[in-house]
Design an enzyme around this catalytic site. Structure first.
Site, PDB file in Angstrom:
ATOM      1  N   TYR A 139      12.206  41.274  59.511  1.00 29.63           N
ATOM      2  CA  TYR A 139      11.412  40.100  59.420  1.00 29.63           C
ATOM      3  C   TYR A 139      10.352  40.790  58.105  1.00 29.63           C
ATOM      4  CZ  TYR A 139       7.665  36.595  60.556  1.00 29.63           C
ATOM      5  OH  TYR A 139       6.594  35.616  60.613  1.00 29.63           O
ATOM      6  N   LYS A 167      14.802  37.874  57.849  1.00 37.16           N
ATOM      7  CA  LYS A 167      13.922  36.605  57.403  1.00 37.16           C
ATOM      8  C   LYS A 167      12.781  36.877  56.562  1.00 37.16           C
ATOM      9  CE  LYS A 167      10.170  34.046  59.517  1.00 37.16           C
ATOM     10  NZ  LYS A 167       9.196  33.605  60.688  1.00 37.16           N
TER      11      LYS A 167
END
EC number: 4.3.3.7
Length: 304
Positions: A139, A167
């Protein structure tokens, strides 16, 4: 190999509701999950992400959230626990717990506050990947962590068999998503974490884009689904008009210097019939003036 179809296009980082005394309202969190599914606003749930205010949760609270939501929804929707912390040791600890609970994929944010070098970021994620036997979605969100996972670092990390996705919060670095695609294998999945970049991400990445991690889907998940479907079926102009229609409400969530939109998202959720849920201090609820502007934009969009 991560099957992106399993998790769908709309991965919603479920808000963590807090009571007046700042304790976690686990019952309200289950109700929020029920509404998300009832309104078809989510394909998967992410727990204790940025919108879930993981940064003010204890390890014990995060584990209980995993347990409560797995019990309530584990047979009905895919759940991805966020297990990242500022500490490599604590992240390994929490990720091992999630693995033992039977989760197949976890999301781990880049280490924050310490501002590690790229070599330290690589070392952090490699040590975690070696310590667990669960798939990992990295992330990257520099606006909060203060560090960026550079494409060259991702190229090395993607060689780990259980680091399968990232992400990317793309607004500040719109070209980086395509750079990530150039340095990772075809089966490595990119998730876009920015509601303002949905169509741009699809245009850049096509099948490489697994989906979108969107806290805004609590409010407009049905519109997000329609917009994605329009784009994927060739109705690009219609999809573009829909994305433009979302921009005012997205932007208003950051009014008055609020970097994290969760405070105003929670206030908007209450307007739409979700349980009352406060942010946890130091974050504070929207002021009457802020929420009046949010209400106006929600009405303009037709969701209120």
């Amino acid at each position: 190999m991560l099957r992106k179809e399993r998790y769908g296009k709309r991965l919603v980082p479920v808000v963590t509701p807090f009571k007046d005394d700042m304790s976690v309202d686990y019952e309200a969190m289950v109700k929020i999950g029920e509404i998300l599914l009832e309104r078809d606003n989510a394909d998967s749930f992410i727990l204790t992400g940025t919108t879930g205010e993981f940064f003010t949760l204890t390890i014990e609270e995060r584990v209980k959230i995993f347990e409560v939501m797995q019990k309530a929804f584990g047979s009905r929707v895919e759940i991805i626990p966020g297990t990242g912390t500022a500490s490599t040791i604590h992240t390994i600890e929490l990720t091992k717990i999630a693995q033992k609970m039977g989760f197949d994929l976890v999301m781990i944010v880049a280490p924050y506050y310490t501002k590690p070098s790229q070599l330290e970021i690589i070392n952090h994620f490699e040590k975690i990947a070696d310590a667990v036997d669960v798939d990992i979605m990295l992330y990257n969100i520099p606006i909060f962590t203060g560090v960026n996972i550079e494409p060259e670092s991702l190229q090395r990390l993607a060689k780990k068999k259980n680091i399968v996705a990232i992400k990317e919060e793309a607004e500040l670095r719109p070209k980086q998503m395509s750079e990530y695609m150039l340095v990772t294998p075809e089966d490595f999945i990119i998730y876009c974490g920015d509601d303002t970049m949905v169509l741009e991400a699809l245009a850049q990445g096509g099948d490489r884009i697994g989906g979108f991690v969107s806290g805004g889907c609590h409010l407009w998940g049905d519109k997000m689904k329609e917009m994605i479907d329009l784009f994927l079926t060739g109705k690009v102009i219609e999809a573009g008009k829909m994305q433009l229609s979302l921009m005012p409400i997205i932007r208003v969530m950051g009014q008055n210097g609020r970097t994290n939109p969760v405070c105003l998202i929670k206030g908007a959720m209450e307007m739409m019939g979700y349980p009352r849920c406060l942010p946890r201090l130091p974050l504070t609820p929207g002021t009457p003036e802020e929420m009046a502007l949010v209400r106006e934009k929600m009405k303009d969009l037709g969701i209120l």
